[in-house]
Write a protein that holds these residues in place. Sequence first.
Motif, PDB file in Angstrom:
ATOM      1  N   SER A  99       0.831  -1.204   0.000  1.00 30.05           N
ATOM      2  CA  SER A  99       0.000   0.000   0.000  1.00 30.05           C
ATOM      3  C   SER A  99       0.864   1.252   0.000  1.00 30.05           C
ATOM      4  N   LEU A 100       1.927   1.265   0.795  1.00 26.94           N
ATOM      5  CA  LEU A 100       2.834   2.417   0.798  1.00 26.94           C
ATOM      6  C   LEU A 100       3.513   2.573  -0.551  1.00 26.94           C
ATOM      7  N   TRP A 101       3.884   1.471  -1.139  1.00 24.43           N
ATOM      8  CA  TRP A 101       4.504   1.478  -2.457  1.00 24.43           C
ATOM      9  C   TRP A 101       3.526   2.047  -3.485  1.00 24.43           C
ATOM     10  N   GLU A 102       2.287   1.574  -3.446  1.00 29.97           N
ATOM     11  CA  GLU A 102       1.257   2.046  -4.375  1.00 29.97           C
ATOM     12  C   GLU A 102       0.995   3.544  -4.198  1.00 29.97           C
ATOM     13  N   ILE A 103       0.892   3.992  -2.970  1.00 34.36           N
ATOM     14  CA  ILE A 103       0.657   5.411  -2.682  1.00 34.36           C
ATOM     15  C   ILE A 103       1.812   6.258  -3.214  1.00 34.36           C
ATOM     16  N   ALA A 104       3.034   5.816  -2.967  1.00 42.53           N
ATOM     17  CA  ALA A 104       4.213   6.573  -3.412  1.00 42.53           C
ATOM     18  C   ALA A 104       4.280   6.672  -4.933  1.00 42.53           C
ATOM     19  N   ILE A 105       4.020   5.569  -5.620  1.00 40.02           N
ATOM     20  CA  ILE A 105       4.069   5.573  -7.083  1.00 40.02           C
ATOM     21  C   ILE A 105       2.986   6.473  -7.657  1.00 40.02           C
ATOM     22  N   LYS A 106       1.755   6.314  -7.183  1.00 45.04           N
ATOM     23  CA  LYS A 106       0.653   7.116  -7.720  1.00 45.04           C
ATOM     24  C   LYS A 106       0.823   8.602  -7.388  1.00 45.04           C
ATOM     25  N   ASN A 107       1.395   8.898  -6.233  1.00 43.62           N
ATOM     26  CA  ASN A 107       1.644  10.292  -5.882  1.00 43.62           C
ATOM     27  C   ASN A 107       2.737  10.879  -6.780  1.00 43.62           C
ATOM     28  N   SER A 108       3.788  10.116  -7.037  1.00 46.28           N
ATOM     29  CA  SER A 108       4.902  10.631  -7.836  1.00 46.28           C
ATOM     30  C   SER A 108       4.534  10.839  -9.305  1.00 46.28           C
ATOM     31  N   ASN A 109       3.581  10.046  -9.827  1.00 43.60           N
ATOM     32  CA  ASN A 109       3.199  10.235 -11.224  1.00 43.60           C
ATOM     33  C   ASN A 109       1.955  11.118 -11.388  1.00 43.60           C
ATOM     34  N   GLY A 110       1.512  11.709 -10.287  1.00 44.18           N
ATOM     35  CA  GLY A 110       0.417  12.671 -10.342  1.00 44.18           C
ATOM     36  C   GLY A 110      -0.978  12.076 -10.331  1.00 44.18           C
ATOM     37  N   LYS A 111      -1.087  10.752 -10.219  1.00 49.04           N
ATOM     38  CA  LYS A 111      -2.409  10.122 -10.216  1.00 49.04           C
ATOM     39  C   LYS A 111      -3.079  10.147  -8.848  1.00 49.04           C
ATOM     40  N   LEU A 112      -2.306  10.481  -7.822  1.00 50.86           N
ATOM     41  CA  LEU A 112      -2.860  10.550  -6.469  1.00 50.86           C
ATOM     42  C   LEU A 112      -2.246  11.747  -5.753  1.00 50.86           C
ATOM     43  N   PRO A 113      -2.768  12.932  -6.021  1.00 54.10           N
ATOM     44  CA  PRO A 113      -2.214  14.096  -5.327  1.00 54.10           C
ATOM     45  C   PRO A 113      -2.610  14.071  -3.851  1.00 54.10           C
ATOM     46  N   LEU A 114      -1.634  14.048  -2.997  1.00 56.21           N
ATOM     47  CA  LEU A 114      -1.886  13.962  -1.555  1.00 56.21           C
ATOM     48  C   LEU A 114      -1.929  15.352  -0.938  1.00 56.21           C
ATOM     49  N   LYS A 115      -2.871  16.150  -1.372  1.00 57.33           N
ATOM     50  CA  LYS A 115      -2.973  17.519  -0.879  1.00 57.33           C
ATOM     51  C   LYS A 115      -3.281  17.565   0.607  1.00 57.33           C
TER      52      LYS A 115
END
Length: 80
Positions: free
Chosen positions: A41-57
């Motif tokens: 889950s941490l890996w998934e969050i980090a990848i999606k955040n880094s490619n802009g698919k999951l902005p963690l505002k």
Amino acid sequence: MPYLLDTHTLLWFLAGDPKCNLKVRSIIQNSDDRIYASVASLWEIAIKNSNGKLPLKRLSTKCFQRFWTKMTLKFCPSKR
């Protein structure tokens, strides 16, 4: 009973999103049982955040740190 949170549930809980319903929120906050999250889950969050698919505002690093400090959440190691 131990619980394993999937990525969506973890994010919804941390963000205070209503998609994490009251029953689930109560289990996570008040459980005497173990609450787990997968390292994946941490890996998934980090990848999606880094490619802009999951902005963690609304979710900062401090938010994650507070959560893991306050809760009895443990990481499940990935197995090969």
